[in-house]
Enzyme design. Structure first.
Site, short mmCIF file in Angstrom:
data_model
loop_
_atom_site.label_atom_id
_atom_site.label_comp_id
_atom_site.label_asym_id
_atom_site.label_seq_id
_atom_site.Cartn_x
_atom_site.Cartn_y
_atom_site.Cartn_z
N ARG A 56 9.90 -4.30 30.38
CA ARG A 56 10.03 -4.79 32.04
C ARG A 56 8.88 -6.17 32.08
NH1 ARG A 56 8.95 -1.18 35.96
NH2 ARG A 56 9.10 0.22 34.67
N TYR A 109 22.48 -21.76 48.73
CA TYR A 109 23.51 -20.64 48.59
C TYR A 109 23.96 -20.16 49.53
CZ TYR A 109 24.94 -17.62 45.35
OH TYR A 109 26.19 -16.68 44.91
N ASP A 181 14.46 -24.51 45.05
CA ASP A 181 15.47 -24.25 44.06
C ASP A 181 15.51 -25.55 43.65
OD1 ASP A 181 17.93 -23.21 42.66
OD2 ASP A 181 17.71 -21.75 44.37
N LYS A 206 23.12 -21.60 35.26
CA LYS A 206 23.96 -22.96 35.87
C LYS A 206 23.52 -23.68 34.34
CE LYS A 206 24.95 -20.90 39.35
NZ LYS A 206 24.39 -20.17 39.95
N1 LCS Z 1 20.78 -20.55 44.02
C1 LCS Z 1 21.45 -21.51 43.98
C2 LCS Z 1 20.88 -23.26 44.26
C3 LCS Z 1 22.38 -20.98 43.61
O1 LCS Z 1 23.20 -22.31 43.29
C4 LCS Z 1 23.02 -19.89 43.03
C5 LCS Z 1 24.52 -19.39 42.92
C6 LCS Z 1 21.63 -18.80 42.80
C7 LCS Z 1 20.74 -19.12 43.37
C8 LCS Z 1 21.87 -17.16 42.73
O2 LCS Z 1 21.81 -17.71 41.06
P1 LCS Z 1 22.66 -16.03 40.17
O3 LCS Z 1 21.82 -14.99 40.66
O4 LCS Z 1 24.34 -16.34 40.73
O5 LCS Z 1 22.50 -16.98 38.74
N2 LCS Z 1 24.90 -20.32 42.80
C9 LCS Z 1 26.43 -20.10 42.42
C10 LCS Z 1 27.53 -20.53 43.59
O6 LCS Z 1 27.63 -21.97 43.64
N3 LCS Z 1 28.52 -20.66 42.68
O7 LCS Z 1 28.29 -19.06 41.67
C11 LCS Z 1 27.21 -18.69 42.08
#
Ligand code: LCS
Length: 392
Positions: A56, A109, A181, A206
């Site tokens: 951790r 998001y 971000d 992503k």
């Molecule tokens: N920031 C952005 C710009 C995102 O598009 C997402 C997830 C996150 C943070 C959060 O990331 P995660 O915890 O899912 O790794 N975006 C998503 C979307 O547009 N479709 O499904 C998930």
């Protein structure tokens, strides 16, 4: 000294020089690490001596990933987390206290928006949403207690751009942090740290991983913030740590980030031009089109315009749903940045955390459809969209 190229760094940065000389990074799947003696354990805990304690707090596989992304983002350091939301919450719990104020772009998001409105606000943090594509709106929203300016660029799902340099200048003037971000752009297209960001967030789920098989996040930060983020935010507040196996997969994915981004963007430009010329389509949002209101900023701030496209059909929501129900190769799924082209409806899916009123204020219409353009042959992507459009 000669500048090292992006892909060279993506492949080599952070290499684990272990006694066996492995080329690939070993998966150090261990929750804890053995100390030589009690004194050494104490020194590790007090950070007097470098070395591992417990996964951790840090892990050798994950360290390779962290050093790789820090190198690509020109950041002082990086901390991996178990999701993009884990990265966002860890960063905010690390830098904020009760009574602080955030100025944020209004197009985020959906779960980030929910964290601000339903989460942070319960703990006495005040948030003002503005359209940050005009830096003057951010300046006007600043208060004496503003601690963080926050944005995505390009934004999810409207593909709006934010002038990161202008926001960085405002943050420095008022002694606040600019947190960006960078999930949609990746460091291949934009390097927010070079433009004045203090913290850069990624959903590594992503493009960084790129293969649709891991949920993960990463936080890049200036030196003075790194210990607080790792040893307070991550260790004590969220505990949202990335597993060594997931780190291994993301390291493998990131080695081809440059190649993949180049091809993603080339495909997306063609798909965007196809959609813009289609008689059934009302409007296309893509920074690579001259019709995009911030096309000039895109050319300045991004190496290429990215590979996410949003669009509205003539007609509206029913036609949009009929379209996404009719694609065959393009998959109806949330997420983005994978090899497969993914198509989804933000208002009822990724951005259903907004009320309709909040969504409209943020410029996210009910009929908006979002495509993450994949790495299939672009003619096949267009042919699938063509047959789906013929169906409505
Ligand atoms: N920031 C952005 C710009 C995102 O598009 C997402 C997830 C996150 C943070 C959060 O990331 P995660 O915890 O899912 O790794 N975006 C998503 C979307 O547009 N479709 O499904 C998930």
């Amino acid at each position: 000294m000669k500048k090292i190229g992006f892909s060279t760094k993506a492949i080599h940065a952070g290499h684990d020089h272990n006694t066996h000389g492995t080329l690939a990074t070993p998966i150090y799947q261990s929750s804890t690490f053995i100390f030589d003696n009690a004194e050494q354990g104490g020194r590790r805990f007090s950070l007097e001596e470098e070395g591992y304690i417990y996964t951790r707090l840090g892990n050798p596989t994950t360290k390779v990933l962290e050093e790789k992304l820090a190198s690509l983002e020109n950041a002082d350091g990086c901390i991996a987390t178990s999701s993009g939301m884990g990265a966002i919450t860890t960063a905010f719990w690390s830098v904020l206290k009760q009574g602080d104020h955030i100025v944020s772009d209004n197009n985020l998001y959906g779960c980030t928006f929910a964290y601000f409105t339903h989460g942070l606000s319960k703990f006495g943090v005040d948030i003002t949403f503005v359209d940050a594509s005009n830096p003057e709106n951010v300046r006007r929203a600043v208060k004496a207690n503003t601690k963080v300016i926050y944005c995505e660029s390009p934004t999810n799902p409207s593909l709006k751009l934010v002038d990161i340099k202008a926001l960085g200048d405002i943050a420095n003037e008022i002694d606040a942090y600019l947190i960006v971000d960078n999930t949609f752009a990746t460091p291949y297209l934009t390097k927010p740290m070079d433009l004045g960001a203090h913290i850069v967030i990624h959903s590594g789920t992503k493009y960084l991983n790129g293969h649709g098989d891991v949920i993960c996040g990463l936080i890049c930060a200036k030196n003075e913030l790194l210990n607080d983020i790792r040893y307070v935010g991550l260790k004590d507040m969220t505990g949202a740590v990335m597993s060594p196996f997931d780190s291994f997969l993301v390291i493998r994915g990131m080695k081809t980030l440059g190649l993949r981004m180049k091809q993603h963007c080339e495909n997306a430009q063609k798909v965007a031009e196809y959609l813009e010329n289609h008689p059934k389509i009302k409007r296309v949002y893509y920074p690579g089109l001259t019709s995009h209101p911030q096309h000039e900023l895109a050319k300045k701030q991004m190496k290429l315009p990215g590979a996410i496209i949003s669009f509205e059909l003539n007609g509206g929501i029913n036609e949009g749903k009929a379209l996404i129900n009719s694609t065959k190769m393009c998959k109806l799924a949330v997420s983005l940045g994978d090899l497969e082209t993914l198509i989804q409806h933000p208002a009822s899916m990724t951005h259903s955390t907004y009320t309709q009123e909040e969504r409209l204020a943020a410029g996210i219409s009910d009929e908006l459809i979002r495509i993450s353009v994949g790495l299939e042959d672009v003619d096949d992507i267009i042919e699938d969209l063509e047959q789906a459009l013929n169906n409505i």
